[in-house]
Enzyme design. Structure first.
Site, PDB file in Angstrom:
ATOM      1  N   GLN A   1      -6.055  -0.891  99.148  1.00 22.64           N
ATOM      2  CA  GLN A   1      -6.914  -0.283 100.498  1.00 22.64           C
ATOM      3  C   GLN A   1      -6.592   0.487 101.707  1.00 22.64           C
ATOM      4  O   GLN A   1      -6.291   0.335 102.836  1.00 22.64           O
ATOM      5  CB  GLN A   1      -8.469  -1.522 100.694  1.00 22.64           C
ATOM      6  CG  GLN A   1      -7.899  -2.856 100.849  1.00 22.64           C
ATOM      7  CD  GLN A   1      -8.932  -3.753 100.965  1.00 22.64           C
ATOM      8  OE1 GLN A   1      -9.578  -4.114  99.609  1.00 22.64           O
ATOM      9  NE2 GLN A   1      -9.105  -3.964 102.204  1.00 22.64           N
TER      10      GLN A   1
ATOM     11  N   CYS B   1     -13.024  -3.132 101.665  1.00 23.41           N
ATOM     12  CA  CYS B   1     -12.950  -3.690  99.749  1.00 23.41           C
ATOM     13  C   CYS B   1     -14.752  -3.077  99.204  1.00 23.41           C
ATOM     14  O   CYS B   1     -13.938  -2.884  98.429  1.00 23.41           O
ATOM     15  CB  CYS B   1     -13.260  -5.009 100.268  1.00 23.41           C
ATOM     16  SG  CYS B   1     -13.936  -5.549 101.126  1.00 23.41           S
TER      17      CYS B   1
ATOM     18  N   GLU C   1     -12.115  11.702  93.691  1.00 20.81           N
ATOM     19  CA  GLU C   1     -11.138  10.937  94.627  1.00 20.81           C
ATOM     20  C   GLU C   1      -9.916  12.440  95.189  1.00 20.81           C
ATOM     21  O   GLU C   1      -9.740  12.154  96.712  1.00 20.81           O
ATOM     22  CB  GLU C   1     -10.403  10.045  94.028  1.00 20.81           C
ATOM     23  CG  GLU C   1      -8.894   9.500  94.904  1.00 20.81           C
ATOM     24  CD  GLU C   1      -9.034   8.786  95.853  1.00 20.81           C
ATOM     25  OE1 GLU C   1      -8.215   8.332  96.297  1.00 20.81           O
ATOM     26  OE2 GLU C   1      -9.698   8.549  96.783  1.00 20.81           O
TER      27      GLU C   1
ATOM     28  N   ASP D   1     -15.472 -15.428  98.978  1.00 16.14           N
ATOM     29  CA  ASP D   1     -15.052 -16.445  99.424  1.00 16.14           C
ATOM     30  C   ASP D   1     -13.338 -16.667  99.550  1.00 16.14           C
ATOM     31  O   ASP D   1     -12.918 -17.141  97.917  1.00 16.14           O
ATOM     32  CB  ASP D   1     -15.564 -18.180  99.500  1.00 16.14           C
ATOM     33  CG  ASP D   1     -14.795 -18.638 100.805  1.00 16.14           C
ATOM     34  OD1 ASP D   1     -13.904 -19.385 101.147  1.00 16.14           O
ATOM     35  OD2 ASP D   1     -15.576 -19.080 101.564  1.00 16.14           O
TER      36      ASP D   1
ATOM     37  N   ASP E   1     -20.292 -17.451 103.710  1.00  8.73           N
ATOM     38  CA  ASP E   1     -18.841 -17.502 103.263  1.00  8.73           C
ATOM     39  C   ASP E   1     -18.114 -16.337 102.401  1.00  8.73           C
ATOM     40  O   ASP E   1     -17.282 -16.334 103.492  1.00  8.73           O
ATOM     41  CB  ASP E   1     -19.103 -19.010 102.859  1.00  8.73           C
ATOM     42  CG  ASP E   1     -19.115 -19.991 103.586  1.00  8.73           C
ATOM     43  OD1 ASP E   1     -19.350 -19.869 105.103  1.00  8.73           O
ATOM     44  OD2 ASP E   1     -19.427 -20.996 102.628  1.00  8.73           O
TER      45      ASP E   1
ATOM     46  N   ASP F   1     -16.483 -13.241 101.679  1.00 10.05           N
ATOM     47  CA  ASP F   1     -15.531 -12.358 102.878  1.00 10.05           C
ATOM     48  C   ASP F   1     -14.443 -11.172 102.400  1.00 10.05           C
ATOM     49  O   ASP F   1     -14.472 -10.360 102.973  1.00 10.05           O
ATOM     50  CB  ASP F   1     -14.924 -13.612 103.533  1.00 10.05           C
ATOM     51  CG  ASP F   1     -13.678 -13.874 102.931  1.00 10.05           C
ATOM     52  OD1 ASP F   1     -13.703 -14.271 101.469  1.00 10.05           O
ATOM     53  OD2 ASP F   1     -12.791 -14.576 103.398  1.00 10.05           O
ATOM     54  N   HIS F   2     -14.817 -11.056 101.151  1.00 10.61           N
ATOM     55  CA  HIS F   2     -14.111  -9.995 100.415  1.00 10.61           C
ATOM     56  C   HIS F   2     -15.447  -9.270  98.815  1.00 10.61           C
ATOM     57  O   HIS F   2     -15.321 -10.002  98.337  1.00 10.61           O
ATOM     58  CB  HIS F   2     -12.562 -10.169  99.862  1.00 10.61           C
ATOM     59  CG  HIS F   2     -11.951  -9.134  99.374  1.00 10.61           C
ATOM     60  ND1 HIS F   2     -11.407  -7.996 100.166  1.00 10.61           N
ATOM     61  CD2 HIS F   2     -11.178  -9.619  98.071  1.00 10.61           C
ATOM     62  CE1 HIS F   2     -10.371  -7.218  99.200  1.00 10.61           C
ATOM     63  NE2 HIS F   2     -10.710  -8.481  98.214  1.00 10.61           N
TER      64      HIS F   2
END
Length: 420
Positions: A214, A220, A283, A336, A361, A363-364
Site C-alpha cells: 500500500q 489497507c 488491477e 490492533d 482498538d 487500527d489495521h
C-alpha cells in the site's frame, strides 16, 4: 597511462568491497546487523549497550540499502535517534528466551510511530460501532428513544430465549450419544492426525493473489477487501487463474464511508461495489497509484461479481472465524497493531502479552487466508495476508497465534463475503 587506469579501477573496486556490500541483493539489513553485532555480548543488566561506532556503521548501511537522503543535518540527527531506538528494540526482543517469533530491522527503521500509523495502517472502526458509541453519549432528550429501543430488544431477546430453550431440550437428548462418539473418536486419533486437521490454506488452492504494497497510503482496507473478492470470484467461476482486482478503485470511489488514504472499512467498500452494479475493476486497468485520485469511470475493465453479500463474525469467536474461513473464503479482519512488534515482524508465530482485543482498538485491516500448526513451536496460528510488501514478514504474510484469547483482536472485527 594504461597502468594508471588499472590502478584507478583497482581503487574503485576496493572501495566498493565494504561491509555494506553484503546488504544488497537477497540479504536483509538484519543479516548485516547480525553479522556485525553479537547482541549477547552487548547485553548488560537488561539493557543493550551499543557504542556509537557500531551504530553509525549500521546507520550507514541502512541509508545505503534504502537510498535515504535527508533534507538537512538536523533531520538526519532526528532520524538517527529514531533509528537507534528501533535498533535496540529489535536486538533486545530477539534475545528473549522462549519467544516464538523474530524481528528484523527493515525499511521502517527511521520512521516515527506516528508516521507508521498514518501511512501504513488505515482501518476505521465500523460505522455500526461508532453509531452505538454516539448513542451512549447523546443528551437526555433522547432517553425516550433509547427506552423504546431497549423495550424492543427485550422482546427480541425473550423470543430468542424461548427458541434457545427449545434447542437445549433437543441437544440434551443427543448429548450422551455425541459425547460417547467424540470420546472414542479422540482416542482413536493420533496427535499428529489432530494437528493435520488443524491446517487449512486457501493459497494451496491457487485462489489467493500476490501480496501488494500500500506504500505511503492508509488504504489497507481496500487491499483486504480486494483480497476477499478475488478469492470469492475465483471460487465462484472455478477459475484456474486469479484475477487481481483494483484496490485503487475502492480507495478512490468508495467515498460514502471511506476516506481514501485516510482510512476505511469493509462495509463501505462492499456497499460501493454493490452500488456499482456488483462490479469491480481489474488491477491492470485501474492500477495502484499509492495516493488517492479522482474516481475513474471510463476506460476501465470491470468484472461482474454478482450479488455481493457479507456477514459479521461474532465478536471474539475464533471458532466461528475458522468456520467462515473454510466455508466462504478469506476473511477481512481488523487487528490492533499498535506495537513495534508488528512494525518489525520477520518470522514465526507472533504472540503478544496483553495485546488489546477491544473492537474500538483495531487500527489495521488484513485478510485471513488460512490457519496451521507449527510442530516446532507447538503453536496453532492464523495465516494472515498483509499489504506492506513481500519484504515484510514471511514474504508479506503474518502468522498470528490462534485460539490464544483472540490475539490482538483477530476476531473482534471480522467480516466474510459471499457472491450470489
Amino acid at each position: 597511462m594504461r597502468l594508471y587506469g588499472i590502478f584507478f579501477t583497482g581503487i574503485i573496486l576496493i572501495s566498493l568491497c565494504t561491509p555494506c556490500e553484503g546488504i544488497f541483493g537477497s540479504s536483509s539489513l538484519q543479516d548485516y546487523v547480525d553479522s556485525l553485532v553479537d547482541a549477547a555480548k552487548f547485553k548488560f543488566d537488561g539493557v543493550l549497550n551499543l557504542n556509537d561506532s557500531v551504530i553509525n556503521q549500521i546507520w550507514s548501511a541502512f541509508k545505503t540499502k534504502y537510498g535515504r537522503a535527508y533534507s538537512s543535518l538536523g533531520e538526519e540527527k532526528q532520524r538517527l535517534r529514531v533509528f537507534r531506538d528501533h535498533l535496540r528494540f529489535v536486538l533486545e526482543s530477539n534475545l528473549k528466551k522462549m519467544q516464538t517469533f523474530q524481528l528484523e530491522l527493515n525499511e521502517f527503521a527511521d520512521w516515527t510511530a506516528d508516521e507508521f500509523n498514518t501511512l501504513k495502517k488505515g482501518l476505521i472502526v465500523s460505522t455500526s460501532f461508532r453509531r452505538d458509541m454516539m448513542i451512549t453519549g447523546q443528551d437526555e432528550e433522547d432517553s425516550l428513544g433509547r427506552s423504546v429501543r431497549k423495550l424492543h430488544r427485550r422482546h427480541y431477546h425473550a423470543r430468542r430465549l424461548k427458541r434457545s430453550l427449545h434447542k437445549r431440550r433437543h441437544h440434551r437428548k443427543r448429548f450422551l450419544k455425541d459425547w460417547i462418539l467424540n470420546f472414542f473418536s479422540k482416542n482413536n486419533t493420533s496427535d499428529n492426525g489432530n494437528q493435520q486437521s488443524n491446517v487449512f490454506d486457501w493459497r494451496t488452492k491457487s485462489v489467493v493473489s500476490s501480496v501488494k504494497d500500500q506504500r505511503k497510503c492508509g488504504c489497507c482496507y481496500a487491499f483486504a477487501t480486494a483480497t476477499v473478492m478475488e478469492t470469492l470470484y475465483a471460487i465462484k467461476t472455478n477459475s484456474k487463474t486469479i484475477i487481481d482486482f483494483s484496490a485503487q478503485q475502492i480507495a478512490d470511489c468508495s467515498s460514502n464511508g471511506n476516506n481514501g488514504c485516510a482510512g476505511g472499512n469493509f462495509g463501505p467498500s462492499v456497499r460501493y461495489l454493490a452500488d456499482n452494479g456488483g462490479k469491480i475493476a481489474t488491477e491492470s486497468s485501474y492500477p495502484y497509484a499509492g495516493a488517492q485520485k479522482s474516481c475513474r469511470t471510463s476506460g476501465v475493465n470491470e468484472i461482474q461479481l454478482g450479488n455481493i453479500q457479507y456477514g459479521v463474525i461474532p465478536e471474539g469467536n475464533e471458532k466461528k472465524l475458522a468456520e467462515a474461513l473454510t466455508n466462504y473464503g478469506p476473511i477481512f479482519i481488523g487487528i490492533d497493531t499498535d506495537t513495534k512488534l508488528f512494525m518489525f515482524y520477520k518470522t514465526g508465530v507472533l504472540k503478544i502479552d496483553n495485546c488489546p482485543t477491544r473492537r474500538q482498538d483495531m487500527d489495521h485491516a488484513m485478510a485471513v487466508v488460512g490457519y496451521g500448526y507449527d510442530d516446532a513451536l507447538k503453536s496453532s496460528y492464523w495465516i494472515i495476508k498483509n499489504s506492506w510488501g513481500t519484504k515484510w514478514g514471511e514474504q508479506g504474510y503474518l502468522r498470528l497465534a490462534k485460539d490464544a484469547g483472540n490475539m490482538c483482536g483477530v476476531a473482534s472485527m471480522a467480516y466474510y463475503g459471499k457472491l450470489a
